[in-house]
Design an enzyme around this catalytic site. Sequence first.
Site, mmCIF file in Angstrom:
data_model
loop_
_atom_site.group_PDB
_atom_site.id
_atom_site.type_symbol
_atom_site.label_atom_id
_atom_site.label_comp_id
_atom_site.label_asym_id
_atom_site.label_seq_id
_atom_site.Cartn_x
_atom_site.Cartn_y
_atom_site.Cartn_z
ATOM 1 N N HIS A 1 2.277 -28.558 9.529
ATOM 2 C CA HIS A 1 3.610 -29.143 9.340
ATOM 3 C C HIS A 1 3.690 -30.590 9.851
ATOM 4 O O HIS A 1 4.177 -31.477 9.148
ATOM 5 C CB HIS A 1 4.674 -28.307 10.053
ATOM 6 C CG HIS A 1 4.711 -26.871 9.617
ATOM 7 N ND1 HIS A 1 4.444 -26.478 8.329
ATOM 8 C CD2 HIS A 1 4.995 -25.724 10.300
ATOM 9 C CE1 HIS A 1 4.563 -25.153 8.239
ATOM 10 N NE2 HIS A 1 4.885 -24.682 9.413
ATOM 11 N N LYS B 1 11.283 -28.489 2.388
ATOM 12 C CA LYS B 1 12.569 -28.796 3.026
ATOM 13 C C LYS B 1 13.167 -30.036 2.378
ATOM 14 O O LYS B 1 12.478 -31.042 2.187
ATOM 15 C CB LYS B 1 12.375 -29.039 4.530
ATOM 16 C CG LYS B 1 12.102 -27.767 5.321
ATOM 17 C CD LYS B 1 11.944 -28.089 6.796
ATOM 18 C CE LYS B 1 11.438 -26.895 7.573
ATOM 19 N NZ LYS B 1 12.473 -26.004 8.057
ATOM 20 N N ARG C 1 0.809 -1.225 0.000
ATOM 21 C CA ARG C 1 0.000 0.000 0.000
ATOM 22 C C ARG C 1 0.843 1.276 0.000
ATOM 23 O O ARG C 1 0.456 2.290 -0.561
ATOM 24 C CB ARG C 1 -0.932 0.003 1.206
ATOM 25 C CG ARG C 1 -2.208 -0.762 0.893
ATOM 26 C CD ARG C 1 -3.224 -0.568 1.943
ATOM 27 N NE ARG C 1 -2.638 -0.826 3.252
ATOM 28 C CZ ARG C 1 -3.305 -0.846 4.387
ATOM 29 N NH1 ARG C 1 -4.579 -0.598 4.389
ATOM 30 N NH2 ARG C 1 -2.721 -1.109 5.517
HETATM 31 C C1 BG6 Z 1 5.944 -21.610 10.905
HETATM 32 C C2 BG6 Z 1 5.287 -21.347 12.219
HETATM 33 O O1 BG6 Z 1 5.019 -22.090 9.972
HETATM 34 O O2 BG6 Z 1 6.977 -22.559 11.082
HETATM 35 C C3 BG6 Z 1 6.291 -20.862 13.238
HETATM 36 O O3 BG6 Z 1 4.265 -20.373 12.057
HETATM 37 C C4 BG6 Z 1 7.441 -21.834 13.336
HETATM 38 O O4 BG6 Z 1 5.690 -20.688 14.515
HETATM 39 C C5 BG6 Z 1 8.002 -22.145 11.955
HETATM 40 O O5 BG6 Z 1 8.451 -21.232 14.143
HETATM 41 C C6 BG6 Z 1 9.037 -23.254 12.034
HETATM 42 O O6 BG6 Z 1 9.661 -23.385 10.793
HETATM 43 P P1 BG6 Z 1 11.151 -23.925 10.670
HETATM 44 O O7 BG6 Z 1 11.400 -23.964 9.206
HETATM 45 O O8 BG6 Z 1 12.020 -22.946 11.414
HETATM 46 O O9 BG6 Z 1 11.158 -25.268 11.319
#
Ligand code: BG6
Length: 483
Positions: A240, A182, A51
Amino acid sequence: MVSRTIPVDAFDLIIFGGTGDLARRKILPALFKRFCAGQMPAPSRLIGAARAEMSAADYREIARAALLEFAGEAALDDASVTEFCQTLEYVAVDARDGRGWDDLSAMLTDGPVRAFYYSVGPGLFSDLSARLHKHGLVNAETRIVVEKPFGHDLDSARGLNRELAQHFDESQIYRIDHYLGKETVQNLMAVRFGNMLFEPLWNAQYIDHIQITVAETVGVGGRGEYYENAGAMRDMMQNHLMQLLCLIAMEPPAMFEPDAVRDEKLKVIRALDVVQPHHIVRGQYTAADGYSSYREDVGNPRSKTESFIALKCHLNNWRWAGTPFYLRTGKRLKERDSEITVVFKDTPHSIFGPEAGRHRNELTIQLQPDEGITLGVTIKEPGPGGMRLIDVPLDMSFAEALGPDADTPDAYERLIMDVIRGNQTLFMRNDEVEAAWAWTDPIIRGWEARGDAPKPYDSFSAGPDDAALLMRRDGREWRGITH
Ligand code: BG6
C-alpha cells in the site's frame, strides 16, 4: 451531485473462498452495491465456491447476514437485499481432490465475461488454476483476481507469478492492492496530472521532502497468525505505501492506460535506493487499559515482528535526487490517519527580513478519513507593526466541496467492476510486485541477520520515539499524528 454509472456487460463471477472473511466483509457487499447501482445486468451471476457442502439457499443466508453486517445503509433496503441474494448460486468444490468441478463446469455457459476470484491463500493458486484448465473453464474472456499477500518475499512472488503464467496470460491476471481502488488515492493522479499548478514544482528543486503516513488505531485483531509472519513491512509497506509512493513520485504517463501507468510506477520502485539500517525504525505496541499487547494478540511472548515501521528512503533519479521520502505505518496508533504531505522548500531569499520569519508551503493530501486537500499559504499577519508572516490553509474538504451525495464507491466496488471491464490500470503487474519485493527483501534480511527487535511503543501513541528522532535528526517533523 449526479452519480454516473457506466454500463458493464453481463458477467459470471465465481468466488473461491466464497464463505470466507474477505468475501463476507468486502466482496459480497461491494457486489451488492454495484447491483443496486444497476451494474449487474441480467444474466449476470455470482457463484460462491468453497469446500463446505451446502445448498444455494444456505449460501444466500450467509450472504444476507454478511450484507446486514458489512454493507452499511445500503442493506436497509430489504427488497434489494432479497433480490440480490436471489442471483447467488453455490457450488462445493475442492481444489485439491477434484470434487465439484464438473458441477461448476455445468453451471457456466460461454458468452458472459467470466472472472474467478481467488479469495483463498496463495497455497491454492496453482491447484485452482490447473483445475480450471483441466475442466475447460478458461477462455479468452476469462480473468482471475488474486489478493495480497502476493508472496512472502521475492522468491515466493516469482514462484507465484510463474505458476499463474503457466495457465494465464498476464492480461488475464488482476492482482489487487485495494489502496489503488480508493477514490482519494486515484485523486493523487487527478491532482498531479489534471492541474497545471503543481507539476512544474514537483521535483527536488522545489520540494524539501515528502512524507506518507498510514496510521491505524486497530490492532492485529483476529489475524495474529498471518500478521506475525508478515509484520508492517510486508503487510503495508511493500504494497500500500509503495503504491502511494509510486503515484506521488512517478513521471506523467503518456495516457491513463494500464501499461503506461504501470511502466511509470515500476520505474519508481526500481529507482529506490537500499534503505540504511539507521533510517528504519520498527516498533511493537504494548498493552493499554483494556487492550492487549501485540505479543498477547499473536500469542508469542518473544515476537520480534513489527506492528509499526517508519523509514527514510531516496529515489535515485533525475527528478528526486536529494529529496528524502519518509514513510510510516502502524497499528494501535493514536488516530486513524492516512495522509501525504509535500513540504516545499524555503523561498530562496526573504525580502521581509529575519523578524518576518521563514515559512514553507505544504500540500497535504488527506486520504482517510475526511478526504481533502490543504495547501498552506504564507500571508501577512493582519495588523499594524510591520510585516510578520503567518501560514494559513487553503482548505478543500471533498465532502464539503462535492456535497454529501458524492458517489464514492468502496475500493472493491471499483476494482471488481474494472475486472469485468477488462481494465488493468489499477492492478499490479508481475514485474511491479517483484520489484517491490526486491526492494523489501534486503531490508528484512538485514534485521533478521542482526536479530533486531522492534522498539515497544504505547498503544494509542504516535509510535516509538525513535520515529520522531528519524525526522528530527534531519531538522524535520512528522505531520498528522505527532509525538
Ligand atoms: C490490509 C492490511 O491490506 O489493509 C491490514 O492487511 C490493514 O492490516 C488494511 O488494516 C488497511 O486498509 P484500510 O482500507 O482500512 O486502510
